[in-house]
Scaffold this active site. Sequence first.
Site, PDB file in Angstrom:
ATOM      1  N   CYS A 106     -42.772  45.416  97.225  1.00 21.71           N
ATOM      2  CA  CYS A 106     -42.692  44.788  95.890  1.00 21.71           C
ATOM      3  C   CYS A 106     -43.809  45.256  94.947  1.00 21.71           C
ATOM      4  CB  CYS A 106     -42.712  43.274  96.017  1.00 21.71           C
ATOM      5  SG  CYS A 106     -41.364  42.643  97.023  1.00 21.71           S
ATOM      6  N   HIS A 248     -44.658  40.312  89.199  1.00 14.01           N
ATOM      7  CA  HIS A 248     -43.539  40.537  90.127  1.00 14.01           C
ATOM      8  C   HIS A 248     -42.900  39.191  90.455  1.00 14.01           C
ATOM      9  CE1 HIS A 248     -41.135  41.199  93.554  1.00 14.01           C
ATOM     10  NE2 HIS A 248     -41.968  40.562  94.366  1.00 14.01           N
ATOM     11  N   ASN A 278     -35.416  37.942  93.429  1.00 16.92           N
ATOM     12  CA  ASN A 278     -36.563  38.821  93.670  1.00 16.92           C
ATOM     13  C   ASN A 278     -36.021  40.236  93.857  1.00 16.92           C
ATOM     14  OD1 ASN A 278     -38.573  40.357  94.900  1.00 16.92           O
ATOM     15  ND2 ASN A 278     -39.343  38.686  96.165  1.00 16.92           N
TER      16      ASN A 278
HETATM   17  O1  UT7 Z   1     -41.699  39.639  97.034  1.00 16.28           O
HETATM   18  C1  UT7 Z   1     -42.959  39.627  97.633  1.00 16.28           C
HETATM   19  C2  UT7 Z   1     -42.975  39.081  99.004  1.00 16.28           C
HETATM   20  N1  UT7 Z   1     -42.294  37.844  99.149  1.00 16.28           N
HETATM   21  C3  UT7 Z   1     -42.812  36.666  98.770  1.00 16.28           C
HETATM   22  O2  UT7 Z   1     -43.866  36.612  98.166  1.00 16.28           O
HETATM   23  C4  UT7 Z   1     -42.090  35.412  99.209  1.00 16.28           C
HETATM   24  C5  UT7 Z   1     -43.107  34.372  99.585  1.00 16.28           C
HETATM   25  N2  UT7 Z   1     -42.556  33.170 100.190  1.00 16.28           N
HETATM   26  C6  UT7 Z   1     -41.701  32.328  99.564  1.00 16.28           C
HETATM   27  O3  UT7 Z   1     -41.246  32.583  98.478  1.00 16.28           O
HETATM   28  C7  UT7 Z   1     -41.365  31.029 100.260  1.00 16.28           C
HETATM   29  O4  UT7 Z   1     -42.209  30.864 101.367  1.00 16.28           O
HETATM   30  C8  UT7 Z   1     -39.893  30.935 100.715  1.00 16.28           C
HETATM   31  C9  UT7 Z   1     -38.979  30.835  99.510  1.00 16.28           C
HETATM   32  C10 UT7 Z   1     -39.536  32.163 101.555  1.00 16.28           C
HETATM   33  C11 UT7 Z   1     -39.695  29.669 101.540  1.00 16.28           C
HETATM   34  O5  UT7 Z   1     -40.101  28.517 100.787  1.00 16.28           O
HETATM   35  P1  UT7 Z   1     -41.106  27.453 101.410  1.00 16.28           P
HETATM   36  O6  UT7 Z   1     -41.241  26.379 100.431  1.00 16.28           O
HETATM   37  O7  UT7 Z   1     -42.337  28.184 101.850  1.00 16.28           O
HETATM   38  O8  UT7 Z   1     -40.263  26.922 102.622  1.00 16.28           O
HETATM   39  P2  UT7 Z   1     -40.676  26.915 104.169  1.00 16.28           P
HETATM   40  O9  UT7 Z   1     -40.625  28.308 104.714  1.00 16.28           O
HETATM   41  O10 UT7 Z   1     -41.932  26.114 104.329  1.00 16.28           O
HETATM   42  O11 UT7 Z   1     -39.454  26.098 104.772  1.00 16.28           O
HETATM   43  C12 UT7 Z   1     -39.248  24.718 104.462  1.00 16.28           C
HETATM   44  C13 UT7 Z   1     -37.972  24.263 105.160  1.00 16.28           C
HETATM   45  C14 UT7 Z   1     -37.889  24.708 106.629  1.00 16.28           C
HETATM   46  O12 UT7 Z   1     -37.278  23.669 107.355  1.00 16.28           O
HETATM   47  P3  UT7 Z   1     -38.192  22.654 108.217  1.00 16.28           P
HETATM   48  O13 UT7 Z   1     -38.924  23.523 109.216  1.00 16.28           O
HETATM   49  O14 UT7 Z   1     -39.112  22.000 107.234  1.00 16.28           O
HETATM   50  O15 UT7 Z   1     -37.163  21.748 108.802  1.00 16.28           O
HETATM   51  C15 UT7 Z   1     -36.970  25.894 106.579  1.00 16.28           C
HETATM   52  O16 UT7 Z   1     -36.260  26.094 107.791  1.00 16.28           O
HETATM   53  O17 UT7 Z   1     -36.854  24.855 104.516  1.00 16.28           O
HETATM   54  C16 UT7 Z   1     -36.017  25.492 105.483  1.00 16.28           C
HETATM   55  N3  UT7 Z   1     -35.353  26.627 104.834  1.00 16.28           N
HETATM   56  C17 UT7 Z   1     -34.217  26.500 104.145  1.00 16.28           C
HETATM   57  N4  UT7 Z   1     -33.434  25.442 103.880  1.00 16.28           N
HETATM   58  C18 UT7 Z   1     -32.344  25.647 103.121  1.00 16.28           C
HETATM   59  C19 UT7 Z   1     -35.765  27.916 104.783  1.00 16.28           C
HETATM   60  N5  UT7 Z   1     -34.883  28.638 104.064  1.00 16.28           N
HETATM   61  C20 UT7 Z   1     -33.915  27.790 103.656  1.00 16.28           C
HETATM   62  C21 UT7 Z   1     -32.753  27.934 102.883  1.00 16.28           C
HETATM   63  N6  UT7 Z   1     -31.996  26.842 102.635  1.00 16.28           N
HETATM   64  N7  UT7 Z   1     -32.369  29.124 102.353  1.00 16.28           N
END
Ligand code: UT7
Length: 342
Positions: A106, A248, A278
């Site tokens: 990215c 980004h 993204n």
């Molecule tokens: O482009 C440059 C590199 N990329 C980035 O910079 C991305 C950086 N990271 C992020 O944008 C975020 O961490 C994500 C969007 C990937 C995830 O968001 P988050 O708020 O950090 O969620 P999390 O990983 O803490 O997950 C929270 C919950 C989990 O469930 P439990 O363990 O709390 O029961 C996940 O399993 O959300 C769940 N989850 C989803 N639920 C519904 C993860 N993905 C999904 C989904 N739909 N698509």
Amino acid sequence: MAGVGAWLPPRVVTNDDLARHLDTSDEWIRSRTGIARRHLVDPGTATAILATEAGVMALKSAGCGDVDSVIVATTTPERLCPATAPQVAARLGLAGIAAHDVSAVCTGFLYGLATAAGQIATGVAERVLLIGAEAFSTIINPADRETAVIFGDGAGAVVLRAGAADEPGAVGPCVLGSDGDLSDLIMVPAGGSGQRASGLAAHPDDYYFQMRGRDVYRHAVERTTEAAGAALERAGWRAEDVDRLVPHQANARICAAIAERLGIPPERQASNIERVGNTAAASIPLLLTEDSARGRLVRGDRVLLAAFGGGLTWGAATLTWPELGTVASNMPGLGDQPVGVG
Ligand code: UT7
């Protein structure tokens, strides 16, 4: 910077479309990422096509038919070998010129910007076409809800030319960094020389993109803010001098946190993640094209670019916005937009 252009694949996929085959929801995706929809390629459309289309648009915007060098920043090259850029140059009718890819996920567009500026400074090129192009969906595991909802496909391009440091369009200091100790946070494990494509990978999913999102999130905010602060300092600008922050589009929450830490208010932040997701190396040139076409970037504006991605890599750069006669794209609601600026 003498021209900008962009191209998005026509197929739009909404959050509800994804929720039909993934355990996710429009509410979760919007609230956690800020994304409502994304454009995805159809089978048969890969990075060289996206990159060429965006390249045509940027050359049109710059009002020039040729350049001396093509750089393609991409996470999804057509093939592991050779690079995609020579193919793009040939498609543009420019076979024979310098052409190579930049691989910084990215952050690729900013690494490419520094490379392009270096080519101009060293006399390798008078004019460089720099393209950020991603057919990101081609490496996404459609069953992985943690990545399938985030990434989109598209390409944006800019033409850079030799010029004076004090004229509108001048690129200022570029700050780049990396930390390979954290390379496992964002990766496609198999298919490279580390886990060879001959024979089967340990697990079929290893051929897909994998990301430890929560860990990446923290590093993204910290590193991007630091790089942006360093670029501002080297340019001799304060945060209040910045007319437009172009970050980004990793995640709307990440972008908001970076802007808040830098002290740049929401009305001065560029954003397209809601409409395109993204788009990795394409996100910054897509934003520049859209904001320019909509008149949100005008001649003389002080612009701060910042990015973060796999590697890990990060970077930031400043530039002043040039006077552009035309901004070319196929972006919905934009079309080919002549802009009255200055
Ligand atoms: O482009 C440059 C590199 N990329 C980035 O910079 C991305 C950086 N990271 C992020 O944008 C975020 O961490 C994500 C969007 C990937 C995830 O968001 P988050 O708020 O950090 O969620 P999390 O990983 O803490 O997950 C929270 C919950 C989990 O469930 P439990 O363990 O709390 O029961 C996940 O399993 O959300 C769940 N989850 C989803 N639920 C519904 C993860 N993905 C999904 C989904 N739909 N698509």
